[in-house]
Design a protein around this motif. Structure first.
Motif, mmCIF file in Angstrom:
data_model
loop_
_atom_site.group_PDB
_atom_site.id
_atom_site.type_symbol
_atom_site.label_atom_id
_atom_site.label_comp_id
_atom_site.label_asym_id
_atom_site.label_seq_id
_atom_site.Cartn_x
_atom_site.Cartn_y
_atom_site.Cartn_z
ATOM 1 N N ASP A 1 -47.136 73.500 16.117
ATOM 2 C CA ASP A 1 -45.810 73.480 15.502
ATOM 3 C C ASP A 1 -45.000 74.713 15.914
ATOM 4 O O ASP A 1 -45.530 75.824 15.998
ATOM 5 C CB ASP A 1 -45.917 73.457 13.972
ATOM 6 C CG ASP A 1 -46.239 72.079 13.421
ATOM 7 O OD1 ASP A 1 -46.135 71.096 14.180
ATOM 8 O OD2 ASP A 1 -46.602 71.992 12.225
ATOM 9 N N LYS B 1 -40.934 75.593 9.602
ATOM 10 C CA LYS B 1 -41.128 74.669 10.717
ATOM 11 C C LYS B 1 -39.774 74.281 11.293
ATOM 12 O O LYS B 1 -38.829 73.983 10.558
ATOM 13 C CB LYS B 1 -41.878 73.428 10.255
ATOM 14 C CG LYS B 1 -42.216 72.455 11.379
ATOM 15 C CD LYS B 1 -43.023 71.277 10.865
ATOM 16 C CE LYS B 1 -43.334 70.287 11.977
ATOM 17 N NZ LYS B 1 -44.140 69.135 11.479
ATOM 18 N N LEU B 2 -39.693 74.279 12.618
ATOM 19 C CA LEU B 2 -38.437 74.007 13.304
ATOM 20 C C LEU B 2 -38.503 72.700 14.072
ATOM 21 O O LEU B 2 -39.564 72.300 14.567
ATOM 22 C CB LEU B 2 -38.116 75.140 14.285
ATOM 23 C CG LEU B 2 -38.009 76.547 13.704
ATOM 24 C CD1 LEU B 2 -37.819 77.561 14.824
ATOM 25 C CD2 LEU B 2 -36.868 76.635 12.704
ATOM 26 N N ASP B 3 -37.352 72.060 14.187
ATOM 27 C CA ASP B 3 -37.252 70.902 15.068
ATOM 28 C C ASP B 3 -37.172 71.388 16.508
ATOM 29 O O ASP B 3 -36.516 72.394 16.790
ATOM 30 C CB ASP B 3 -36.000 70.088 14.741
ATOM 31 C CG ASP B 3 -36.073 69.445 13.370
ATOM 32 O OD1 ASP B 3 -37.185 69.076 12.950
ATOM 33 O OD2 ASP B 3 -35.018 69.318 12.720
ATOM 34 N N VAL C 1 -35.777 71.996 20.013
ATOM 35 C CA VAL C 1 -34.417 71.999 20.538
ATOM 36 C C VAL C 1 -34.478 72.358 22.011
ATOM 37 O O VAL C 1 -35.509 72.781 22.529
ATOM 38 C CB VAL C 1 -33.519 73.006 19.788
ATOM 39 C CG1 VAL C 1 -33.279 72.563 18.364
ATOM 40 C CG2 VAL C 1 -34.111 74.403 19.819
ATOM 41 N N TYR D 1 -32.304 79.446 17.669
ATOM 42 C CA TYR D 1 -32.685 79.798 16.304
ATOM 43 C C TYR D 1 -32.634 81.300 16.038
ATOM 44 O O TYR D 1 -32.699 81.730 14.889
ATOM 45 C CB TYR D 1 -34.096 79.290 16.001
ATOM 46 C CG TYR D 1 -34.204 77.797 15.849
ATOM 47 C CD1 TYR D 1 -33.632 77.148 14.762
ATOM 48 C CD2 TYR D 1 -34.896 77.020 16.778
ATOM 49 C CE1 TYR D 1 -33.737 75.770 14.602
ATOM 50 C CE2 TYR D 1 -35.012 75.644 16.630
ATOM 51 C CZ TYR D 1 -34.434 75.025 15.541
ATOM 52 O OH TYR D 1 -34.542 73.661 15.386
ATOM 53 N N SER E 1 -24.460 72.420 15.793
ATOM 54 C CA SER E 1 -25.038 71.282 16.495
ATOM 55 C C SER E 1 -23.970 70.247 16.832
ATOM 56 O O SER E 1 -24.001 69.637 17.911
ATOM 57 C CB SER E 1 -26.149 70.647 15.651
ATOM 58 O OG SER E 1 -25.668 70.252 14.378
#
Length: 327
Positions: A86, A107-109, A111, A117, A284
């Motif tokens: 992750d 937790k990050l998506d 990209v 970030y 975004s």
């Protein structure tokens, strides 16, 4: 596990040097073990290294790990919330590995660029949108516009509908960068003559919003070039960051501002979940629409290279948001 980290050798009282930092080996252990992939840098960290720190959070002490925002990869986990592999963000500082409870890591998506970030977008968005309230018809001036916050703040103003955005920077190359890559309507080198004269030339009708990260002479110039009722979002005073606390954060000239009805709006952004969410929602969207450029400088090296990168940032050597990608 044994990791290498950067510790403070002594709190800073004047100009920072490499002697204020040392590489130390420490043991880390916890519910989650994370390999640090990228370390974010910001000029505000300098204040946390000072004995007379003015930020209302504990200053770093000698022998303590320094630094804040990092992006990393989970390499061991005893938590159901995070799995090996992750991508996570934390405030664990300048180290090769960190460990702790799962709640310490967000937790990050995935990209296109994890460096997104680590930028100072929440500060830039909060200051420009919420504090200054920039919008349709505004003429905006951003000092230190090629830096991590300024390079985002000017673009945010444009996306919010500002009629004209002007930036100041410290070299002709940075001026060119602001206009030709970041979409500023105009920019000037503050070393090249009087800032107030340049502002009056570039904004003859006066500025209505000032986003200030520099202070000093540029703040005074903005006062003289502002419309009655202008809003000044005061984020920092980099021009005087090496003095004592009073010199680093001089009191704004309230009398001159009040005489012109200027609103002085000092602010700090603590990157709360709401502030981060507001930035990401707009960033975004604007990025997907092709209306936004994410300016950053990524230095590749080991954790031992982070202090020099930080000092170079303070000296104005980089453009945009700065991070070190560990290799």
């Amino acid at each position: 596990m044994i990791t290498r980290e950067i510790q403070l050798t002594a709190q800073i009282t004047g100009a920072p040097t490499l002697d204020h930092f040392t590489v130390a080996k420490t043991e880390v252990d916890g519910e989650v073990l994370v390999r640090t992939d990228q370390i974010g840098l910001a000029a505000t960290y300098l204040e946390l290294m000072r004995a007379d720190c003015t930020i209302p959070v504990p200053a770093w002490q000698p022998g303590q790990r320094v630094g804040v925002a990092t992006i990393g990869t989970v390499v061991r986990s005893d938590s159901s919330e995070l799995a090996v592999g992750d991508l996570v963000q934390s405030m664990t500082g300048w180290s090769e590995y960190s460990a702790g409870p799962a709640a310490q890591y967000m937790k990050l998506d995935p990209v296109a660029d994890p460096g997104y970030y680590l930028g100072q977008g929440p500060t830039a968005y909060y200051g420009m949108a919420d504090v200054a309230g920039a919008g349709e018809g505004d003429v905006v001036f951003v000092s230190g516009a090629a830096g991590g916050i300024g390079s985002l703040a000017g673009q945010i103003a444009k996306c919010l509908g500002a009629a004209r955005v002007i930036g100041s920077a410290g070299s002709p190359a940075k001026v060119d960068y602001l206009v030709n890559e970041l979409g500023y309507d105009a920019a000037f080198d503050y070393h090249d003559g009087s800032s107030v004269e340049r502002l009056r030339e570039l904004a003859p009708e006066g500025i209505s919003v000032f986003f200030d990260v520099v202070g000093g002479e540029q703040y005074q110039a903005a006062l003289q070039a502002a419309r009655p009722g202008a809003r000044f979002a005061l984020c920092g005073s980099l021009s005087s960051q090496l003095g004592d606390a009073a010199e680093r954060f001089p009191a704004p000239d309230h009398a001159a501002a009040q005489a012109s009805g200027i609103q002085l709006l000092p602010f700090s952004c603590y990157h709360t979940p709401d502030q981060i969410a507001a930035w990401w929602e707009h960033f975004s969207t604007w990025l997907g629409e092709g209306r936004f450029v994410y300016p950053q400088t990524v230095i590749k090296g080991g954790v031992e290279d982070v202090p020099q990168a930080f000092l170079s940032l303070l000296q104005g050597s980089y453009r945009g948001n700065v991070s070190v990608r560990l290799s």
